[in-house]
Design a protein around this motif. Structure first.
Motif, PDB file in Angstrom:
ATOM      1  N   ILE A 246       0.877  -1.255  -0.014  1.00 53.46           N
ATOM      2  CA  ILE A 246       0.046  -0.084   0.097  1.00 53.46           C
ATOM      3  C   ILE A 246       0.854   1.289   0.033  1.00 53.46           C
ATOM      4  CG2 ILE A 246      -1.823   1.175   1.248  1.00 53.46           C
ATOM      5  CD1 ILE A 246      -2.379  -1.406   2.728  1.00 53.46           C
ATOM      6  N   LEU A 247       0.637   1.883  -0.940  1.00 54.46           N
ATOM      7  CA  LEU A 247       1.415   3.411  -1.050  1.00 54.46           C
ATOM      8  C   LEU A 247       0.655   4.518  -0.611  1.00 54.46           C
ATOM      9  CD1 LEU A 247       3.101   2.876  -4.616  1.00 54.46           C
ATOM     10  CD2 LEU A 247       3.842   1.785  -2.364  1.00 54.46           C
TER      11      LEU A 247
ATOM     12  N   LEU B 193      -4.338   0.483   8.382  1.00 53.22           N
ATOM     13  CA  LEU B 193      -3.686  -0.204   7.164  1.00 53.22           C
ATOM     14  C   LEU B 193      -2.735  -1.222   7.350  1.00 53.22           C
ATOM     15  CD1 LEU B 193      -4.107   2.889   4.803  1.00 53.22           C
ATOM     16  CD2 LEU B 193      -5.834   0.941   4.826  1.00 53.22           C
ATOM     17  N   CYS B 194      -1.920  -0.850   8.456  1.00 53.41           N
ATOM     18  CA  CYS B 194      -0.837  -1.831   8.668  1.00 53.41           C
ATOM     19  C   CYS B 194      -1.594  -2.856   9.311  1.00 53.41           C
ATOM     20  CB  CYS B 194      -0.016  -1.110   9.650  1.00 53.41           C
ATOM     21  SG  CYS B 194       1.264   0.221   9.125  1.00 53.41           S
ATOM     22  N   ASP B 195      -2.555  -3.017  10.019  1.00 55.28           N
ATOM     23  CA  ASP B 195      -3.238  -4.155  10.627  1.00 55.28           C
ATOM     24  C   ASP B 195      -4.009  -4.871   9.393  1.00 55.28           C
ATOM     25  OD1 ASP B 195      -2.161  -3.556  13.080  1.00 55.28           O
ATOM     26  OD2 ASP B 195      -3.889  -2.446  13.880  1.00 55.28           O
ATOM     27  N   ALA B 196      -4.548  -4.186   8.722  1.00 56.58           N
ATOM     28  CA  ALA B 196      -5.702  -4.575   7.712  1.00 56.58           C
ATOM     29  C   ALA B 196      -5.019  -5.583   6.816  1.00 56.58           C
ATOM     30  CB  ALA B 196      -6.481  -3.916   7.099  1.00 56.58           C
ATOM     31  N   VAL B 197      -3.655  -5.104   6.279  1.00 56.13           N
ATOM     32  CA  VAL B 197      -2.964  -5.915   5.225  1.00 56.13           C
ATOM     33  C   VAL B 197      -2.168  -6.897   5.814  1.00 56.13           C
ATOM     34  CG1 VAL B 197      -0.746  -4.532   5.323  1.00 56.13           C
ATOM     35  CG2 VAL B 197      -1.718  -4.815   3.126  1.00 56.13           C
TER      36      VAL B 197
ATOM     37  N   THR C   5       1.291  17.727  13.565  1.00 51.42           N
ATOM     38  CA  THR C   5       1.004  16.554  12.675  1.00 51.42           C
ATOM     39  C   THR C   5       2.355  15.597  12.842  1.00 51.42           C
ATOM     40  OG1 THR C   5      -0.153  17.987  11.062  1.00 51.42           O
ATOM     41  CG2 THR C   5       1.025  15.817  10.272  1.00 51.42           C
ATOM     42  N   PRO C   6       2.261  14.476  13.412  1.00 47.29           N
ATOM     43  CA  PRO C   6       3.193  13.597  13.736  1.00 47.29           C
ATOM     44  C   PRO C   6       3.712  13.057  12.463  1.00 47.29           C
ATOM     45  CG  PRO C   6       1.055  12.552  14.170  1.00 47.29           C
ATOM     46  CD  PRO C   6       0.449  13.865  13.765  1.00 47.29           C
ATOM     47  N   SER C   7       4.922  12.475  12.443  1.00 49.16           N
ATOM     48  CA  SER C   7       5.649  11.660  11.555  1.00 49.16           C
ATOM     49  C   SER C   7       5.173  10.111  11.814  1.00 49.16           C
ATOM     50  CB  SER C   7       7.010  11.754  11.262  1.00 49.16           C
ATOM     51  OG  SER C   7       7.527  10.879  10.509  1.00 49.16           O
ATOM     52  N   ALA C   8       4.925   9.224  10.664  1.00 49.10           N
ATOM     53  CA  ALA C   8       4.735   7.960  10.725  1.00 49.10           C
ATOM     54  C   ALA C   8       5.879   7.293  11.194  1.00 49.10           C
ATOM     55  CB  ALA C   8       4.318   7.370   9.370  1.00 49.10           C
ATOM     56  N   LEU C   9       7.204   7.829  11.587  1.00 51.59           N
ATOM     57  CA  LEU C   9       8.238   7.080  11.867  1.00 51.59           C
ATOM     58  C   LEU C   9       8.000   6.728  13.322  1.00 51.59           C
ATOM     59  CD1 LEU C   9      11.096   9.902  10.967  1.00 51.59           C
ATOM     60  CD2 LEU C   9      10.986   7.462  10.170  1.00 51.59           C
ATOM     61  N   GLU C  10       7.029   7.646  14.079  1.00 49.74           N
ATOM     62  CA  GLU C  10       6.746   7.319  15.473  1.00 49.74           C
ATOM     63  C   GLU C  10       6.067   5.986  15.609  1.00 49.74           C
ATOM     64  OE1 GLU C  10       4.554  10.457  17.323  1.00 49.74           O
ATOM     65  OE2 GLU C  10       6.009  11.949  16.481  1.00 49.74           O
ATOM     66  N   MET C  11       5.499   5.383  14.507  1.00 46.94           N
ATOM     67  CA  MET C  11       4.675   4.126  14.545  1.00 46.94           C
ATOM     68  C   MET C  11       5.623   2.809  14.133  1.00 46.94           C
ATOM     69  SD  MET C  11       1.529   5.412  12.340  1.00 46.94           S
ATOM     70  CE  MET C  11       1.135   7.016  12.190  1.00 46.94           C
ATOM     71  N   LEU C  12       6.799   3.184  13.581  1.00 44.24           N
ATOM     72  CA  LEU C  12       7.620   1.978  13.164  1.00 44.24           C
ATOM     73  C   LEU C  12       8.090   0.971  14.194  1.00 44.24           C
ATOM     74  CD1 LEU C  12      10.595   3.842  10.974  1.00 44.24           C
ATOM     75  CD2 LEU C  12       8.637   2.179  10.343  1.00 44.24           C
TER      76      LEU C  12
ATOM     77  N   ASN D 215       5.634  -4.181   9.495  1.00 43.88           N
ATOM     78  CA  ASN D 215       5.183  -3.956   7.933  1.00 43.88           C
ATOM     79  C   ASN D 215       5.318  -2.624   7.525  1.00 43.88           C
ATOM     80  OD1 ASN D 215       2.939  -3.438   9.344  1.00 43.88           O
ATOM     81  ND2 ASN D 215       1.872  -4.509   7.972  1.00 43.88           N
ATOM     82  N   LEU D 216       5.591  -1.651   8.474  1.00 43.47           N
ATOM     83  CA  LEU D 216       5.484   0.014   8.045  1.00 43.47           C
ATOM     84  C   LEU D 216       6.866   0.228   7.394  1.00 43.47           C
ATOM     85  CD1 LEU D 216       4.052   2.560   8.113  1.00 43.47           C
ATOM     86  CD2 LEU D 216       4.813   2.916  10.283  1.00 43.47           C
ATOM     87  N   VAL D 217       6.735   1.173   6.234  1.00 41.63           N
ATOM     88  CA  VAL D 217       8.079   1.787   5.793  1.00 41.63           C
ATOM     89  C   VAL D 217       7.704   3.212   5.554  1.00 41.63           C
ATOM     90  CG1 VAL D 217       9.428   1.844   3.745  1.00 41.63           C
ATOM     91  CG2 VAL D 217       8.675  -0.412   4.097  1.00 41.63           C
ATOM     92  N   VAL D 218       8.674   3.882   6.061  1.00 40.10           N
ATOM     93  CA  VAL D 218       8.339   5.582   5.870  1.00 40.10           C
ATOM     94  C   VAL D 218       9.783   5.854   5.089  1.00 40.10           C
ATOM     95  CG1 VAL D 218       8.481   7.578   7.001  1.00 40.10           C
ATOM     96  CG2 VAL D 218       7.659   5.575   8.356  1.00 40.10           C
TER      97      VAL D 218
END
Length: 368
Positions: free
Chosen positions: A160-161, A181-185, A204-211, A216-219
């Motif tokens: 997913i992009l 989406l990370c969970d659903a995929v 507005t946070p960065s997705a880096l915080e979720m790594l 399965n997350l790539v930032v």
């Protein structure tokens, strides 16, 4: 058979690329209008000179020093104790994305995004024989979590992009949507493309915080925008070590030259001064949004260094009329919309004057 024997699905296709025209005000490809500082230029020149003495040898194909420096930088902008093994880089974030599709896409596999989205994504899918599926964004260019989850369940994608801030709209995604989406995929890869991440608004946070929570997350990031290094061609990502190791399988040998590595390292040493202009560009962007809305234009909320505005019954005519006045912007995104990069105050004034001239009405007093 015709010559040359180009693949059938590529025949008749024009190469991707925004117009490169020599006009006084160029606001069409989201470049940083402020070049590197004199100190940074001197450091780059000296670093490249040292690298030049070794050009008879191949560069460090693992670019370890650069990965360490990138991890250190990201840890100051949302990263959570990232190390070099969790970082990968290539010649611009375009090559990073293509490598992700080479590693995790391919025949019999599916990639998903939500339109309007970055126009290169379907080309990465095409070039890797990956099936391409697009969902739709809402009227405010956000993503409906329910509809997105249904799309994922229907197509079971491998990738997913998600550009956030989105190009061409500037829209940032709420963390909850990304995590859902990370969970659903399942075991699929979710790529959050933060090419414009440094320009995001306060809060507005960065997705880096979720790594740490999603393996399965790539930032992805780039040095082209906030670092004013578009000519240096350095994009990179942060992800689990296993993902970075997988990408190493498809990368070309020695894909980052010694000159590129030296240039990027020098720029990172001057990160504070290069990024000092980001706050200026954010303020200019917010003032531009306010100015456009005050004149009755529809404007998408932006966390990037560009603004999408409209709508026009004939946007191509407006684009051409602005170009005739020496201002180059971009006709992209949904029908009727135009996108303008944030430039210097003088460039913004030239754009505003030209737009008022094209669309009618007097130039009003600048909005603070």
């Amino acid at each position: 058979m015709t010559f040359p024997p180009l693949r059938p699905e590529l025949q008749g296709i024009e190469p991707y690329g925004a117009p490169q025209l020599d006009v006084p005000v160029q606001l069409n490809v989201n470049e940083n209008p402020y070049g590197p500082s004199a100190a940074c230029i001197a450091d780059i020149a000296a670093s490249v000179a040292r690298a030049a003495a070794t050009l008879n040898r191949y560069p460090d194909r693992e670019f370890t020093e650069l990965r360490e420096a990138l991890a250190s930088y990201l840890n100051g902008d949302g990263g959570q104790r990232l190390v070099a093994d969790q970082v990968w880089a290539a010649n611009g974030s375009n090559e990073v994305m293509l490598q992700l599709l080479q590693a995790f896409g391919g025949p019999g596999r599916t990639a998903v995004s939500f339109a309007p989205t970055y126009s290169m994504y379907p080309e990465y899918a095409r070039d890797t024989h990956t099936r391409w599926v697009t969902g739709r964004r809402e009227d405010d260019f956000g993503i409906d979590p329910v509809a997105a989850k249904e799309l994922i369940e229907e197509h079971n994608p491998h990738l997913i992009l998600l550009p956030s801030p989105n190009n061409p709209t500037g829209t940032a995604l709420p963390p909850g949507v990304v995590e859902m989406l990370c969970d659903a995929v399942g075991e699929g890869i979710v790529v959050v493309d933060e090419a414009y991440g440094e320009f995001r608004r306060s809060g507005t946070p960065s997705a880096l915080e979720m790594l740490p929570r999603h393996r399965n997350l790539v930032v992805t990031r780039t040095m082209s925008k906030a670092f004013a290094l578009a000519g240096g061609r350095l994009g990179y990502l942060a992800a689990a070590k296993e993902i970075c190791d997988a990408i190493r399988v498809v990368r070309l040998p020695y894909h980052l030259s010694a000159v590129t590595q030296a240039t990027a390292l020098a720029a990172l040493r001057h990160a504070d001064e290069l990024l000092a202009q980001v706050a200026t560009l954010r303020a200019e962007r917010d003032a531009l949004v306010e100015w456009l809305r005050a004149r009755g234009h529809r404007v998408a909320d932006s966390d990037a260094n560009f603004v999408l505005f409209g709508t026009f019954s004939d946007r191509d005519a407006v684009w051409q009329a602005l170009l005739d006045r020496g201002v180059l912007i971009r006709a992209t995104g949904p029908d009727g919309w135009l996108r303008v990069s944030v430039g210097t105050p003088a460039e913004m004034m030239a754009f505003k004057d030209a737009l008022v001239d094209v669309t009618g009405g007097d130039v009003m007093e600048e909005l603070a």
